[in-house]
Design a protein around this motif. Structure first.
Motif, PDB file in Angstrom:
ATOM      1  N   LEU A 610       0.831  -1.208   0.000  1.00 62.10           N
ATOM      2  CA  LEU A 610       0.000   0.000   0.000  1.00 62.10           C
ATOM      3  C   LEU A 610       0.863   1.255   0.000  1.00 62.10           C
ATOM      4  CD1 LEU A 610      -2.807  -1.059   2.504  1.00 62.10           C
ATOM      5  CD2 LEU A 610      -3.148  -0.428   0.107  1.00 62.10           C
ATOM      6  N   MET A 611       1.970   1.215   0.753  1.00 56.10           N
ATOM      7  CA  MET A 611       2.879   2.356   0.782  1.00 56.10           C
ATOM      8  C   MET A 611       3.440   2.624  -0.615  1.00 56.10           C
ATOM      9  SD  MET A 611       3.504   3.858   3.777  1.00 56.10           S
ATOM     10  CE  MET A 611       5.187   4.409   3.644  1.00 56.10           C
ATOM     11  N   GLU A 612       3.848   1.544  -1.292  1.00 53.34           N
ATOM     12  CA  GLU A 612       4.382   1.711  -2.649  1.00 53.34           C
ATOM     13  C   GLU A 612       3.295   2.208  -3.592  1.00 53.34           C
ATOM     14  OE1 GLU A 612       6.667  -0.757  -6.234  1.00 53.34           O
ATOM     15  OE2 GLU A 612       6.151  -1.801  -4.372  1.00 53.34           O
ATOM     16  N   TYR A 613       2.085   1.680  -3.447  1.00 56.96           N
ATOM     17  CA  TYR A 613       0.950   2.093  -4.284  1.00 56.96           C
ATOM     18  C   TYR A 613       0.672   3.590  -4.110  1.00 56.96           C
ATOM     19  CZ  TYR A 613      -3.922   2.565  -5.784  1.00 56.96           C
ATOM     20  OH  TYR A 613      -5.095   2.991  -6.388  1.00 56.96           O
ATOM     21  N   ARG A 614       0.616   4.033  -2.850  1.00 49.81           N
ATOM     22  CA  ARG A 614       0.337   5.455  -2.583  1.00 49.81           C
ATOM     23  C   ARG A 614       1.452   6.349  -3.129  1.00 49.81           C
ATOM     24  NH1 ARG A 614      -2.048   6.183   3.597  1.00 49.81           N
ATOM     25  NH2 ARG A 614      -4.021   5.081   3.300  1.00 49.81           N
ATOM     26  N   GLY A 615       2.696   5.921  -2.917  1.00 55.64           N
ATOM     27  CA  GLY A 615       3.829   6.718  -3.384  1.00 55.64           C
ATOM     28  C   GLY A 615       3.829   6.871  -4.894  1.00 55.64           C
ATOM     29  N   LEU A 616       3.578   5.772  -5.599  1.00 59.37           N
ATOM     30  CA  LEU A 616       3.566   5.829  -7.065  1.00 59.37           C
ATOM     31  C   LEU A 616       2.380   6.624  -7.587  1.00 59.37           C
ATOM     32  CD1 LEU A 616       4.656   2.191  -8.024  1.00 59.37           C
ATOM     33  CD2 LEU A 616       6.003   4.289  -8.198  1.00 59.37           C
ATOM     34  N   SER A 617       1.223   6.459  -6.962  1.00 57.92           N
ATOM     35  CA  SER A 617       0.033   7.199  -7.399  1.00 57.92           C
ATOM     36  C   SER A 617       0.265   8.704  -7.253  1.00 57.92           C
ATOM     37  CB  SER A 617      -1.191   6.789  -6.567  1.00 57.92           C
ATOM     38  OG  SER A 617      -1.480   5.429  -6.769  1.00 57.92           O
ATOM     39  N   LYS A 618       0.862   9.089  -6.122  1.00 58.05           N
ATOM     40  CA  LYS A 618       1.142  10.511  -5.888  1.00 58.05           C
ATOM     41  C   LYS A 618       2.159  11.032  -6.899  1.00 58.05           C
ATOM     42  CE  LYS A 618       2.579  13.721  -2.263  1.00 58.05           C
ATOM     43  NZ  LYS A 618       3.057  13.872  -0.872  1.00 58.05           N
ATOM     44  N   LEU A 619       3.196  10.233  -7.164  1.00 61.08           N
ATOM     45  CA  LEU A 619       4.225  10.633  -8.120  1.00 61.08           C
ATOM     46  C   LEU A 619       3.629  10.828  -9.515  1.00 61.08           C
ATOM     47  CD1 LEU A 619       7.330  10.984  -7.785  1.00 61.08           C
ATOM     48  CD2 LEU A 619       7.575   8.713  -8.753  1.00 61.08           C
ATOM     49  N   LYS A 620       2.758   9.907  -9.903  1.00 64.04           N
ATOM     50  CA  LYS A 620       2.137   9.974 -11.224  1.00 64.04           C
ATOM     51  C   LYS A 620       1.213  11.185 -11.342  1.00 64.04           C
ATOM     52  CE  LYS A 620      -0.389   7.019 -14.516  1.00 64.04           C
ATOM     53  NZ  LYS A 620      -1.519   7.894 -14.844  1.00 64.04           N
ATOM     54  N   ASN A 621       0.337  11.347 -10.331  1.00 66.94           N
ATOM     55  CA  ASN A 621      -0.647  12.437 -10.402  1.00 66.94           C
ATOM     56  C   ASN A 621       0.009  13.804 -10.280  1.00 66.94           C
ATOM     57  OD1 ASN A 621      -2.685  10.546 -10.591  1.00 66.94           O
ATOM     58  ND2 ASN A 621      -3.061  10.488  -8.391  1.00 66.94           N
ATOM     59  N   THR A 622       1.050  13.896  -9.440  1.00 68.20           N
ATOM     60  CA  THR A 622       1.649  15.200  -9.140  1.00 68.20           C
ATOM     61  C   THR A 622       2.724  15.595 -10.141  1.00 68.20           C
ATOM     62  OG1 THR A 622       1.295  14.671  -6.804  1.00 68.20           O
ATOM     63  CG2 THR A 622       2.663  16.579  -7.286  1.00 68.20           C
ATOM     64  N   TYR A 623       3.459  14.616 -10.670  1.00 73.89           N
ATOM     65  CA  TYR A 623       4.616  14.958 -11.489  1.00 73.89           C
ATOM     66  C   TYR A 623       4.589  14.375 -12.911  1.00 73.89           C
ATOM     67  CZ  TYR A 623       6.458  16.749  -7.112  1.00 73.89           C
ATOM     68  OH  TYR A 623       6.615  17.455  -5.958  1.00 73.89           O
ATOM     69  N   THR A 624       4.602  13.064 -13.046  1.00 72.18           N
ATOM     70  CA  THR A 624       4.797  12.513 -14.397  1.00 72.18           C
ATOM     71  C   THR A 624       3.636  12.833 -15.327  1.00 72.18           C
ATOM     72  OG1 THR A 624       3.912  10.339 -13.771  1.00 72.18           O
ATOM     73  CG2 THR A 624       6.286  10.667 -13.540  1.00 72.18           C
ATOM     74  N   ASP A 625       2.404  12.873 -14.793  1.00 74.17           N
ATOM     75  CA  ASP A 625       1.255  13.259 -15.620  1.00 74.17           C
ATOM     76  C   ASP A 625       1.172  14.776 -15.785  1.00 74.17           C
ATOM     77  OD1 ASP A 625       0.506  10.657 -15.898  1.00 74.17           O
ATOM     78  OD2 ASP A 625      -1.253  10.755 -14.596  1.00 74.17           O
ATOM     79  N   LYS A 626       1.489  15.487 -14.693  1.00 73.44           N
ATOM     80  CA  LYS A 626       1.170  16.913 -14.620  1.00 73.44           C
ATOM     81  C   LYS A 626       2.240  17.821 -15.228  1.00 73.44           C
ATOM     82  CE  LYS A 626      -0.666  20.204 -11.234  1.00 73.44           C
ATOM     83  NZ  LYS A 626      -0.895  20.471  -9.786  1.00 73.44           N
ATOM     84  N   LEU A 627       3.515  17.496 -15.007  1.00 70.50           N
ATOM     85  CA  LEU A 627       4.589  18.398 -15.449  1.00 70.50           C
ATOM     86  C   LEU A 627       4.550  18.709 -16.949  1.00 70.50           C
ATOM     87  CD1 LEU A 627       7.659  17.274 -13.303  1.00 70.50           C
ATOM     88  CD2 LEU A 627       6.522  19.485 -13.237  1.00 70.50           C
ATOM     89  N   PRO A 628       4.350  17.720 -17.831  1.00 73.38           N
ATOM     90  CA  PRO A 628       4.298  18.061 -19.261  1.00 73.38           C
ATOM     91  C   PRO A 628       3.198  19.072 -19.601  1.00 73.38           C
ATOM     92  CG  PRO A 628       4.580  15.694 -18.985  1.00 73.38           C
ATOM     93  CD  PRO A 628       4.289  16.245 -17.629  1.00 73.38           C
ATOM     94  N   LYS A 629       2.091  19.011 -18.854  1.00 67.34           N
ATOM     95  CA  LYS A 629       0.988  19.946 -19.112  1.00 67.34           C
ATOM     96  C   LYS A 629       1.294  21.356 -18.605  1.00 67.34           C
ATOM     97  CE  LYS A 629      -2.349  16.177 -18.587  1.00 67.34           C
ATOM     98  NZ  LYS A 629      -3.357  15.581 -17.696  1.00 67.34           N
ATOM     99  N   MET A 630       2.336  21.489 -17.779  1.00 73.83           N
ATOM    100  CA  MET A 630       2.659  22.779 -17.182  1.00 73.83           C
ATOM    101  C   MET A 630       3.715  23.542 -17.967  1.00 73.83           C
ATOM    102  SD  MET A 630       2.665  21.731 -13.144  1.00 73.83           S
ATOM    103  CE  MET A 630       2.445  23.386 -12.531  1.00 73.83           C
ATOM    104  N   ILE A 631       4.167  22.973 -19.066  1.00 74.19           N
ATOM    105  CA  ILE A 631       5.184  23.657 -19.872  1.00 74.19           C
ATOM    106  C   ILE A 631       4.555  24.892 -20.522  1.00 74.19           C
ATOM    107  CG2 ILE A 631       6.676  23.472 -21.894  1.00 74.19           C
ATOM    108  CD1 ILE A 631       6.995  20.486 -21.212  1.00 74.19           C
ATOM    109  N   ASN A 632       5.174  26.034 -20.304  1.00 76.28           N
ATOM    110  CA  ASN A 632       4.644  27.291 -20.831  1.00 76.28           C
ATOM    111  C   ASN A 632       4.841  27.370 -22.342  1.00 76.28           C
ATOM    112  OD1 ASN A 632       5.272  30.391 -21.551  1.00 76.28           O
ATOM    113  ND2 ASN A 632       3.807  30.302 -19.869  1.00 76.28           N
ATOM    114  N   HIS A 633       3.764  27.723 -23.042  1.00 77.73           N
ATOM    115  CA  HIS A 633       3.803  27.735 -24.514  1.00 77.73           C
ATOM    116  C   HIS A 633       4.776  28.778 -25.048  1.00 77.73           C
ATOM    117  CE1 HIS A 633       1.444  31.506 -24.792  1.00 77.73           C
ATOM    118  NE2 HIS A 633       0.893  31.074 -23.680  1.00 77.73           N
ATOM    119  N   ARG A 634       5.021  29.835 -24.253  1.00 79.22           N
ATOM    120  CA  ARG A 634       5.872  30.934 -24.717  1.00 79.22           C
ATOM    121  C   ARG A 634       7.354  30.624 -24.507  1.00 79.22           C
ATOM    122  NH1 ARG A 634       6.483  35.671 -21.748  1.00 79.22           N
ATOM    123  NH2 ARG A 634       4.725  35.034 -20.443  1.00 79.22           N
ATOM    124  N   THR A 635       7.687  29.998 -23.368  1.00 77.48           N
ATOM    125  CA  THR A 635       9.091  29.787 -23.019  1.00 77.48           C
ATOM    126  C   THR A 635       9.547  28.348 -23.211  1.00 77.48           C
ATOM    127  OG1 THR A 635       8.600  29.228 -20.708  1.00 77.48           O
ATOM    128  CG2 THR A 635       8.882  31.568 -21.248  1.00 77.48           C
TER     129      THR A 635
END
Length: 912
Positions: A610-635
């Motif tokens: 469960l600890m590994e599941y929670r850690g990976l879910s948080k990593l995916k939702n917070t960073y690997t899924d989200k960061l590409p969407k946060m790239i600024n179109h101008r810079t």
């Protein structure tokens, strides 16, 4: 839209105020360890009310102790409510004393609730044609509203007249009791009719009428349009008695035999002597000062206090008026500046207007981007920016603002580099007392000026339909915007004298926090380069592993369940699998928190998965899924926001994205860091202070053993192990070093023997022996810890090496757990706070060197805990790396050397 009635009788629901204040305020205590948060909150709300309305008739009504007639009707009335906490109960008597000393009539009637007293007085007053304003957060009071009776919720500053009640609840005031009787009320344990919710209750009431009409027309219910209408008639028949009982319980009495009438509720003169004693005892210093200097705020004196009006605000719509204001800004020794924009995202925000203030009450709004249908003609934005640019970029024109880093970033979008930032009221409040509450302008205005500002929601609305600032009509936008600048100016005048007289606070504000604003702004605006393809691939890999983990968990549990459901997880772990309960939630259920799962994971496979599941879910939702969407179109880069006024100890935090929380000890976390890459021709350099808090511990404690170990450059954990276990350095085993490391870092955070035992998985007695040995070899540390606790208790705060303060309101708490927590914080805060100050000083030094010598070759792009991250061009990489190390190591001088390690790589993980 409801309006405040003229000269109303104000009936304050004191019990509603009390509970709201208790849950909203921090847990403040005075020097005697007595709780004061609820007292402060209630009195603050009353003072605001008095200033806003200045009533000639008022009463504050509280519930009495003991049972009421409703308990006789229904034994389970309010049975769901937990008993009143002791630290709230203790505040009731002193609160009543302060209210009486303010000269306000106070009513406590046995056998009934405060609602019933208010109901009776409001009916009597209404019958006599007297306007009544009931101040409460209790929805049940809506049944009392009529043409003469209005409700006000001071927390949201909303008014409810008869039309407002109908709009809010869907039924008029005369059907509110029926509404509550049908759907019940969990907070009061009024049962209602099972299965009836808002929609079904409203459908019956709106189409059939009140309870009597519904029970007289049960056959018509099935024709109504709500889910379950066909079976509702039978349910109503079955539970008629319960509905009638609920009606009785929900009905506020309006015929209580009282010893006073509405016309008797006239405020008296305040008892200045009593108020002085009470404010002094409970450490309400600002109010005490007010009583001693100019008399207390009462119903009689309210209108004379803190008179902040909009009368001198101007809206700048012509070149002539703008020229007048440009002259004012040039002549002012200091002016307040604020921008109004379309977004909180500084990279996307468009300028809508500027706000200025050159003196208290002398403020203006300069609109340049309102595009609502009836917006008047405004000055051209590009032309306005040309006129303002020389003033905004002049370092000699001193500015004050509230969170000026945001405005600086927005102006960067328009080619303007804001200079001359002399003060920031958010940082002044934060440095003055970081734990006093939130440091946004609305909160500061209430805390330091006793003034309620116009809230953004008041003019823009809420939720999905909220307007952006450019869509708001100028007649609403201009007072709001000019007030921002005015309040900022006044806050500075209030806060700066308090800070200026304390050398340490002044140093932290003027030499660390304010100079850091442009450094952080430049880092934010520069942003970081992200490999989005790498993150997408990692997301796919994590998703696959998460699915695999789910299957493993289901297999171990023997069934499928919702891994995100706390209740289902409690059932599986503690009922089905009979795992030991480590700790419980406040409601008594077995906890499934992170630390609990961590403890269980040491001995059981399911919590480990469960600890590994929670850690990976948080990593995916917070960073690997989200960061590409946060790239600024101008810079083409990701831009975080650094926050100076959040962490109590002075540490920076970051959001959108949060760069501080990317795991470094897990393989998947390090892969996220691999996606933070250097641009072509550059490398990433990560420079990290080594064991900085332990070095600060050595400096603060002046322990000879620790000072000597650091001076010789020894492995501190190995050296500690040698001392504690009585062996030579060469003979220290890896396990002994691990145990010594746990002790070293544990002591920084005030860890007990019990905590150390848990961490090392050894008996408590053995852990205690380790700690005793440690203190025997390093007596200076024990002395430091003792002295720090005593200092915190005597003065209420601890300080960093450079003068930053951390107040500890719980240090004398009667609650043992809270007091112990404050003692641990007292020990840790000087170390963590000093570390925060040191890296901020390093950032200032490194930034100055970059600007003067390496602006085209070095960019500082991130700060994470004790680490600074740079992009450096490859040709002079090694020379620049060495210079950064040198600057960071010399940023501050302690009794032990500071050590910085700086790695190099194509990405952040390689460089770390």
């Amino acid at each position: 839209m409801a309006k405040l009635p003229d000269n109303p009788l104000i009936l304050v629901d004191g019990s509603s105020y009390l509970f709201r204040a208790f849950h909203a305020m921090p847990n403040l205590t005075n020097e005697h360890g007595e709780h004061t948060g609820a007292i402060y909150g209630v009195i603050n709300m009353l003072r605001s009310m008095l200033k806003q309305i200045n009533p000639t008739h008022i009463a504050v009504v509280f519930d009495a102790k003991g049972k009421t007639f409703r308990d006789d009707i229904y034994a389970d009335y309010k049975a769901n409510r937990p008993p009143m906490p002791d630290d709230l109960r203790q505040q009731i008597a002193p609160l009543h004393s302060i209210i009486q000393a303010m000269g306000l009539p106070i009513i406590v009637e046995e056998g009934v609730e405060a609602d019933d007293v208010i109901g009776t007085l409001s009916r009597q007053a209404s019958a006599a044609g007297i306007a009544v304003l009931i101040s409460t957060g209790d929805k049940d009071m809506a049944q009392l509203v009529d043409d003469n009776v209005t409700l006000i919720n001071t927390m949201t500053n909303t008014l409810l007249d008869p039309d407002g009640v109908s709009e809010k609840f869907g039924v008029p005031p005369e059907l509110i009791i029926d509404f509550l009787a049908l759907k019940g009320d969990k907070s009061d344990n009024i049962p209602g009719v099972p299965g009836v919710g808002d929609k079904s209750a409203l459908a019956m009431l709106q189409n059939l009428g009140g309870l009597d009409q519904i029970f007289g027309n049960l056959d018509k219910i099935e024709t109504l349009d709500f889910r379950g209408a066909r079976s509702m008639a039978q349910k109503m028949r079955e539970y008629e008695e319960q509905a009638r009982l609920s009606y009785q319980l929900a009905t506020i009495k309006t015929d209580v035999a009282l010893h006073v009438e509405p016309q008797d509720l006239v405020p008296g003169e305040p008892d200045t002597k009593q108020l002085t004693e009470l404010y002094s005892r409970y450490n309400f210093k600002r109010w005490l000062e007010e009583v001693e200097q100019q008399g207390p705020v009462t119903a009689a004196t309210a209108n004379n206090q803190h008179d902040i009006s909009h009368n001198n605000y101007q809206t700048i719509l012509s070149k002539e008026i703008l020229q007048t204001w440009l002259d004012k800004l040039r002549q002012a020794p200091l002016f307040a500046l604020d921008t109004e924009t379309t977004s909180l995202n500084y990279m996307e925000a468009e300028l809508v207007g500027f706000c200025f203030a050159v003196a208290p009450g002398e403020a203006a709004y300069l609109p340049v981007g309102h595009d609502c249908a009836d917006a008047p003609e405004q000055l051209d934005r590009d032309w306005v920016l040309e006129q303002l640019k020389p003033i905004l970029e002049d370092p000699q024109r001193l500015k004050v603002g509230q969170h000026l880093k945001y405005d600086k970033n927005v102006l960067c979008n328009y080619g303007i580099e804001l200079k001359g930032i002399a003060f920031d009221t958010m940082l002044e409040s934060y440095v003055y007392n970081s734990v006093a509450g939130r440091h946004d302008m609305d909160s500061l205005a209430e805390r330091y000026l006793d003034f309620k500002t116009i809230k953004f929601e008041d003019i823009a609305g809420k939720g999905a339909k909220q307007l952006t600032f450019n869509q708001i009509a100028l007649e609403q936008a201009a007072p709001y915007a000019a007030e921002d600048a005015d309040i900022t100016y006044r806050l500075h005048e209030n806060l700066w004298p308090k800070i200026e007289q304390e050398a340490g606070l002044k140093h932290v504000l003027t030499e660390i926090e304010v100079p850091l604003i442009p450094v952080l702004s430049k880092m934010e605006y520069t942003g970081v380069l992200i490999d989005s393809q790498q993150l997408r691939e990692q997301s796919q890999h994590i998703a696959s592993r998460i699915l695999g983990l789910e299957e493993e968990v289901y297999e171990l549990a023997g069934e499928q369940f919702n891994l995100g459901s706390t209740k289902q997880l409690q059932t599986i772990l503690f009922e089905k699998m009979q795992l030991p309960v480590v700790k419980k939630t406040p409601k008594g259920a077995p906890s499934t928190s992170e630390d609990v799962l961590q403890t269980l994971a040491m001995n059981y496979p399911l919590p480990r998965l469960l600890m590994e599941y929670r850690g990976l879910s948080k990593l995916k939702n917070t960073y690997t899924d989200k960061l590409p969407k946060m790239i600024n179109h101008r810079t083409g880069r990701v831009h975080t926001s650094y926050h100076q006024a959040v962490a109590a100890t002075g540490r920076l935090s970051s959001t959108d994205p949060n760069l501080q929380n990317i795991p470094i000890r897990t393989e998947q976390g390090r892969k996220v860091r691999q996606a933070f890459i250097a641009p072509q021709g550059c490398k990433i350099v990560a420079a990290d202070y080594s064991q900085i808090e332990l070095r600060i511990m050595a400096h603060l404690s002046a322990d000879k053993g620790l000072l000597n170990a650091f001076a010789k450059g020894l492995d501190i954990h190995k050296a500690t192990a040698a001392e504690v276990f009585g062996v030579s350095l060469d003979n220290v085993t890896s396990e002994q070093r691990r145990n010594a490391k746990a002790i070293n870092f544990g002591l920084i955070y005030g860890m007990s023997a019990f905590g150390l035992a848990q961490q090392l998985n050894i008996p408590r007695q053995e852990a205690q022996e380790y700690m005793d040995l440690y203190f025997d070899r390093y007596p200076g540390v024990l002395t430091y810890m003792h002295n720090t606790r005593e200092q915190a208790k005597s003065q209420g705060y601890v300080s960093t090496v450079f003068g930053r303060r951390l107040y500890l309101p719980e240090i004398k708490s009667s609650n043992g757990a809270r007091r112990k927590g404050a003692e641990r914080a007292a020990i840790n805060a000087p170390m963590q706070g000093t570390a925060a100050d040191i890296i901020k000083k390093a950032m200032l030094a490194v930034n100055q060197w970059i600007e003067e010598h390496a602006a085209s070759e070095v960019r500082m792009i991130m700060q994470v805990h004790d680490e600074l991250v740079f992009e450096i061009k490859e040709q002079n990489l090694e020379a620049h790396r060495k210079r950064i190390i040198e600057l960071m190591e010399k940023a501050s001088t302690l009794d032990v050397p500071l050590l910085v390690e700086a790695g190099v790589g194509a990405n952040w993980d390689q460089a770390h």
